[in-house]
Design a protein around this motif. Structure first.
Motif, mmCIF file in Angstrom:
data_model
loop_
_atom_site.group_PDB
_atom_site.id
_atom_site.type_symbol
_atom_site.label_atom_id
_atom_site.label_comp_id
_atom_site.label_asym_id
_atom_site.label_seq_id
_atom_site.Cartn_x
_atom_site.Cartn_y
_atom_site.Cartn_z
ATOM 1 N N GLU A 171 0.834 -1.196 0.000
ATOM 2 C CA GLU A 171 0.000 0.000 0.000
ATOM 3 C C GLU A 171 0.876 1.257 0.000
ATOM 4 N N ILE A 172 0.660 2.119 -0.977
ATOM 5 C CA ILE A 172 1.438 3.346 -1.120
ATOM 6 C C ILE A 172 0.487 4.545 -1.024
ATOM 7 N N THR A 173 0.821 5.478 -0.164
ATOM 8 C CA THR A 173 0.008 6.680 -0.018
ATOM 9 C C THR A 173 0.671 7.835 -0.749
ATOM 10 N N LYS A 174 -0.110 8.519 -1.568
ATOM 11 C CA LYS A 174 0.373 9.685 -2.316
ATOM 12 C C LYS A 174 -0.176 10.940 -1.650
ATOM 13 N N TYR A 175 0.688 11.964 -1.535
ATOM 14 C CA TYR A 175 0.329 13.166 -0.792
ATOM 15 C C TYR A 175 0.304 14.405 -1.687
ATOM 16 N N TYR A 176 -0.382 15.417 -1.195
ATOM 17 C CA TYR A 176 -0.291 16.751 -1.772
ATOM 18 C C TYR A 176 0.880 17.473 -1.097
ATOM 19 N N TYR A 177 1.683 18.174 -1.892
ATOM 20 C CA TYR A 177 2.844 18.873 -1.340
ATOM 21 C C TYR A 177 2.767 20.371 -1.615
ATOM 22 N N ALA A 178 3.272 21.120 -0.654
ATOM 23 C CA ALA A 178 3.421 22.561 -0.851
ATOM 24 C C ALA A 178 4.842 22.831 -1.342
ATOM 25 N N SER A 179 5.001 23.846 -2.172
ATOM 26 C CA SER A 179 6.337 24.215 -2.638
ATOM 27 C C SER A 179 6.371 25.711 -2.890
ATOM 28 N N SER A 180 7.584 26.214 -3.082
ATOM 29 C CA SER A 180 7.748 27.632 -3.385
ATOM 30 C C SER A 180 8.824 27.767 -4.457
ATOM 31 N N SER A 181 9.059 28.973 -4.901
ATOM 32 C CA SER A 181 10.092 29.219 -5.914
ATOM 33 C C SER A 181 11.368 29.774 -5.286
ATOM 34 N N GLN A 182 11.461 29.718 -3.969
ATOM 35 C CA GLN A 182 12.640 30.267 -3.279
ATOM 36 C C GLN A 182 13.897 29.512 -3.700
ATOM 37 N N TYR A 183 14.899 30.247 -4.126
ATOM 38 C CA TYR A 183 16.156 29.651 -4.573
ATOM 39 C C TYR A 183 17.295 30.336 -3.844
ATOM 40 N N HIS A 184 17.946 29.613 -2.955
ATOM 41 C CA HIS A 184 19.042 30.179 -2.161
ATOM 42 C C HIS A 184 20.280 29.318 -2.392
ATOM 43 N N PRO A 185 21.242 29.784 -3.195
ATOM 44 C CA PRO A 185 22.388 28.957 -3.590
ATOM 45 C C PRO A 185 23.108 28.245 -2.441
ATOM 46 N N PRO A 186 23.349 28.903 -1.272
ATOM 47 C CA PRO A 186 24.013 28.168 -0.190
ATOM 48 C C PRO A 186 23.236 26.939 0.269
ATOM 49 N N TYR A 187 21.902 27.003 0.220
ATOM 50 C CA TYR A 187 21.105 25.827 0.571
ATOM 51 C C TYR A 187 21.374 24.685 -0.409
ATOM 52 N N MET A 188 21.428 25.028 -1.696
ATOM 53 C CA MET A 188 21.653 24.010 -2.711
ATOM 54 C C MET A 188 23.033 23.369 -2.544
ATOM 55 N N ALA A 189 24.044 24.203 -2.280
ATOM 56 C CA ALA A 189 25.408 23.689 -2.115
ATOM 57 C C ALA A 189 25.503 22.771 -0.897
ATOM 58 N N THR A 190 24.845 23.171 0.184
ATOM 59 C CA THR A 190 24.881 22.368 1.403
ATOM 60 C C THR A 190 24.171 21.036 1.206
ATOM 61 N N LEU A 191 23.021 21.059 0.552
ATOM 62 C CA LEU A 191 22.283 19.822 0.300
ATOM 63 C C LEU A 191 23.091 18.855 -0.560
ATOM 64 N N VAL A 215 4.781 17.492 4.152
ATOM 65 C CA VAL A 215 4.606 16.078 4.482
ATOM 66 C C VAL A 215 5.968 15.397 4.440
ATOM 67 N N ILE A 216 6.285 14.649 5.497
ATOM 68 C CA ILE A 216 7.523 13.876 5.569
ATOM 69 C C ILE A 216 7.179 12.394 5.425
ATOM 70 N N VAL A 217 7.691 11.767 4.363
ATOM 71 C CA VAL A 217 7.457 10.347 4.128
ATOM 72 C C VAL A 217 8.582 9.561 4.791
ATOM 73 N N LYS A 218 8.228 8.649 5.659
ATOM 74 C CA LYS A 218 9.199 7.983 6.519
ATOM 75 C C LYS A 218 10.307 7.293 5.741
ATOM 76 N N TYR A 219 9.963 6.489 4.736
ATOM 77 C CA TYR A 219 10.991 5.712 4.056
ATOM 78 C C TYR A 219 11.906 6.604 3.217
ATOM 79 N N VAL A 220 11.390 7.731 2.718
ATOM 80 C CA VAL A 220 12.218 8.662 1.949
ATOM 81 C C VAL A 220 13.240 9.337 2.859
ATOM 82 N N LEU A 221 12.786 9.801 4.029
ATOM 83 C CA LEU A 221 13.698 10.445 4.967
ATOM 84 C C LEU A 221 14.745 9.457 5.482
ATOM 85 N N GLU A 222 14.336 8.241 5.787
ATOM 86 C CA GLU A 222 15.285 7.234 6.264
ATOM 87 C C GLU A 222 16.339 6.933 5.204
#
Length: 251
Positions: A171-191, A215-222
């Protein structure tokens, strides 16, 4: 025609029943502090009223018992208060790790009163908040959950669960996600350093997960945590985050 109509009605009733019996539910996780109390009260009351597929709410706070004594009866059994002291990190070891990480690099003068050290101590609370969000699922022993800022006020009914499907018997649950257009280069480099994954480079096509609720999906975060631990020689994930964040600033 009579039997056809009856059969159609039965199918509709069965479908409705199956939707009602769906076990897909989420938990909500909210971090708050004393300074946010007034906004938090309005936020949690509106959440209980309007967030349709959240079962329980876990409120993580530095003085959870006091908050529970004041609001627990009013909010009811779905709201559970958790003291942040049960997590494996606090503001002291967070600042220590960040300072030691920079000291090992030897590229920034640390005098005890440097601008860098002032910045570290001034932002320790912010870093603690991020770590609490990442580790809430493991420490609270819950499945998928929604992170909610403590100052969001909900005015209409909202769902996070899109649908639940079965793939290869799972069983797989699909979620609605919120997002934005915020782009901060130091965040990208750190990730990239933390995960080893190079994300979208162009601000024109980038969608950010920086939002007021997620929404945080457990198996993705793990999977993210496990890959990062392996990439960084077995260092605990929360220390990887702190090391890479401040190394990226000073190197």
């Amino acid at each position: 025609m009579y039997y056809y109509k009856n059969f159609t009605i039965v199918l509709l009733l069965v479908s409705a029943l199956l939707l009602c019996l769906s076990t897909a539910r989420l938990d909500g996780v909210i971090l708050t502090t004393g300074k946010d109390t007034r906004a938090f009260e309005k936020s949690i009351i509106s959440s209980l009223k309007h967030l349709l597929d959240i079962e329980n709410y876990y409120i993580i706070a530095p003085s959870a018992k006091q908050l529970e004594d004041r609001l627990g009866k009013e909010l009811g059994p779905r709201v559970k208060f958790v003291d942040e002291s049960i997590f494996p990190f606090d503001w002291k070891n967070i600042s220590h790790i960040m300072i030691e990480s920079v000291k090992e690099k030897g590229v920034y003068p640390l005098t005890g009163k440097s601008q860098f050290e002032s910045t570290v101590y001034g932002r320790t609370g912010w870093f603690l908040q991020q770590l609490l969000k990442f580790y809430a699922g493991n420490i609270l022993e819950i499945g998928d959950y929604v992170l909610l800022d403590s100052d969001i006020i909900w005015f209409k009914d909202t769902k996070f669960i899109n649908e639940t499907i079965t793939i290869n018997g799972k069983e797989i649950t699909k979620y609605y996600y919120a997002s934005s257009s915020q782009y901060h280069p130091p965040y990208m480099a750190t990730l990239k350093k933390i995960s080893g994954v190079d994300l979208l480079k162009s601000p024109d096509t980038h969608r950010s997960g920086i939002a007021h609720h997620m929404v945080i999906v457990k198996y993705v975060l793990e999977d993210l945590m496990n890959n990062s631990v392996q990439l960084h020689g077995g260092l605990p994930f929360w220390q990887v985050l702190l090391n890479e964040r401040y190394n990226s600033i000073t190197v």
